[in-house]
Scaffold this motif. Sequence first.
Motif, mmCIF file in Angstrom:
data_model
loop_
_atom_site.group_PDB
_atom_site.id
_atom_site.type_symbol
_atom_site.label_atom_id
_atom_site.label_comp_id
_atom_site.label_asym_id
_atom_site.label_seq_id
_atom_site.Cartn_x
_atom_site.Cartn_y
_atom_site.Cartn_z
ATOM 1 N N ALA A 237 0.836 -1.205 0.000
ATOM 2 C CA ALA A 237 0.000 0.000 0.000
ATOM 3 C C ALA A 237 0.873 1.258 0.000
ATOM 4 O O ALA A 237 0.577 2.224 -0.718
ATOM 5 N N GLU A 238 1.953 1.249 0.792
ATOM 6 C CA GLU A 238 2.839 2.405 0.833
ATOM 7 C C GLU A 238 3.512 2.625 -0.518
ATOM 8 O O GLU A 238 3.661 3.770 -0.969
ATOM 9 N N TYR A 239 3.901 1.525 -1.170
ATOM 10 C CA TYR A 239 4.544 1.656 -2.484
ATOM 11 C C TYR A 239 3.564 2.186 -3.522
ATOM 12 O O TYR A 239 3.916 3.024 -4.368
ATOM 13 N N ALA A 240 2.310 1.707 -3.470
ATOM 14 C CA ALA A 240 1.292 2.187 -4.415
ATOM 15 C C ALA A 240 1.041 3.680 -4.207
ATOM 16 O O ALA A 240 0.933 4.447 -5.178
ATOM 17 N N ASN A 241 0.961 4.114 -2.943
ATOM 18 C CA ASN A 241 0.776 5.538 -2.656
ATOM 19 C C ASN A 241 1.973 6.357 -3.117
ATOM 20 O O ASN A 241 1.815 7.473 -3.638
ATOM 21 N N TYR A 242 3.172 5.807 -2.917
ATOM 22 C CA TYR A 242 4.388 6.510 -3.353
ATOM 23 C C TYR A 242 4.401 6.686 -4.867
ATOM 24 O O TYR A 242 4.724 7.767 -5.380
ATOM 25 N N ARG A 243 4.027 5.624 -5.601
ATOM 26 C CA ARG A 243 3.986 5.722 -7.059
ATOM 27 C C ARG A 243 2.959 6.744 -7.517
ATOM 28 O O ARG A 243 3.205 7.525 -8.446
ATOM 29 N N ARG A 244 1.787 6.735 -6.868
ATOM 30 C CA ARG A 244 0.752 7.690 -7.247
ATOM 31 C C ARG A 244 1.206 9.120 -7.002
ATOM 32 O O ARG A 244 1.043 9.989 -7.864
ATOM 33 N N ARG A 245 1.809 9.364 -5.821
ATOM 34 C CA ARG A 245 2.295 10.719 -5.525
ATOM 35 C C ARG A 245 3.391 11.129 -6.493
ATOM 36 O O ARG A 245 3.458 12.284 -6.929
ATOM 37 N N THR A 246 4.270 10.182 -6.828
ATOM 38 C CA THR A 246 5.363 10.493 -7.750
ATOM 39 C C THR A 246 4.835 10.849 -9.132
ATOM 40 O O THR A 246 5.306 11.811 -9.765
ATOM 41 N N GLU A 247 3.838 10.089 -9.608
ATOM 42 C CA GLU A 247 3.256 10.376 -10.915
ATOM 43 C C GLU A 247 2.561 11.731 -10.909
ATOM 44 O O GLU A 247 2.693 12.514 -11.872
ATOM 45 N N GLU A 248 1.818 12.017 -9.835
ATOM 46 C CA GLU A 248 1.131 13.304 -9.745
ATOM 47 C C GLU A 248 2.149 14.448 -9.711
ATOM 48 O O GLU A 248 1.972 15.467 -10.388
ATOM 49 N N GLN A 249 3.204 14.272 -8.925
ATOM 50 C CA GLN A 249 4.227 15.314 -8.835
ATOM 51 C C GLN A 249 4.932 15.487 -10.171
ATOM 52 O O GLN A 249 5.267 16.626 -10.567
ATOM 53 N N ARG A 250 5.131 14.394 -10.872
ATOM 54 C CA ARG A 250 5.785 14.457 -12.191
ATOM 55 C C ARG A 250 4.935 15.252 -13.174
ATOM 56 O O ARG A 250 5.455 16.093 -13.924
ATOM 57 N N GLU A 251 3.618 14.993 -13.165
ATOM 58 C CA GLU A 251 2.724 15.730 -14.057
ATOM 59 C C GLU A 251 2.727 17.222 -13.721
ATOM 60 O O GLU A 251 2.742 18.071 -14.623
#
Length: 202
Positions: A78-92
């Motif tokens: 769950a932490e990794y999924a949240n990290y990926r989502r935040r990273t993608e959002e920050q990247r955009e």
Amino acid sequence: MPKDFEQGPDEVPENEVPGDEGSEAQASDPQPEDPALTVDDILGAEQSEGAAEADAAEDQVLADLESQLLGDLKRLQAEYANYRRRTEEQREVEIERAKGSVAKGLLPVIDDLDRAEKHGDLSEGTPFAAIAEKLRGVVERMGIEPYGAAGEAFDPQHHEAIFQAPTPGTETPTILEVVEVGYRLGSVELRPAKVVVAVPAE
């Protein structure tokens, strides 16, 4: 000559002892020995009460450890999924900001084109009009969108009021005139629209 003695049917020879035949029969039939225990016999043997309790306690410890490890794994996923989502959002967001910094440099040029068009300097077929058309095409492909038009409801989050005009019949603040068009790129606001606002008359 010595006298021969005849042996009767019931007489036993001197060199034989009564009961010897039974002894020999017993000697020829060995007593059965206890069979050797096999692995299956050992495994199938009943455990003592203490050993059974120890095995049950060990099974419980293993079950608790397995449950704990499974919970840790789920939490990490769950932490990794949240990290990926935040990273993608920050990247955009960073991509939009990078585009926005480039787009901001074009806004003064777009303003000059709008003024030139209002003054009739962009006559169709002229080189200046062709250049303006190409530049506006680039701006549109970049995703830069203008906003703010007369008649829209005034939104202080996106509009900058440079003047308020009390207007009869106005119930809510409304854009009366756009002094400078606002521009946004996706969720990034490049510039707020500068407007004259019609407000209810007292």
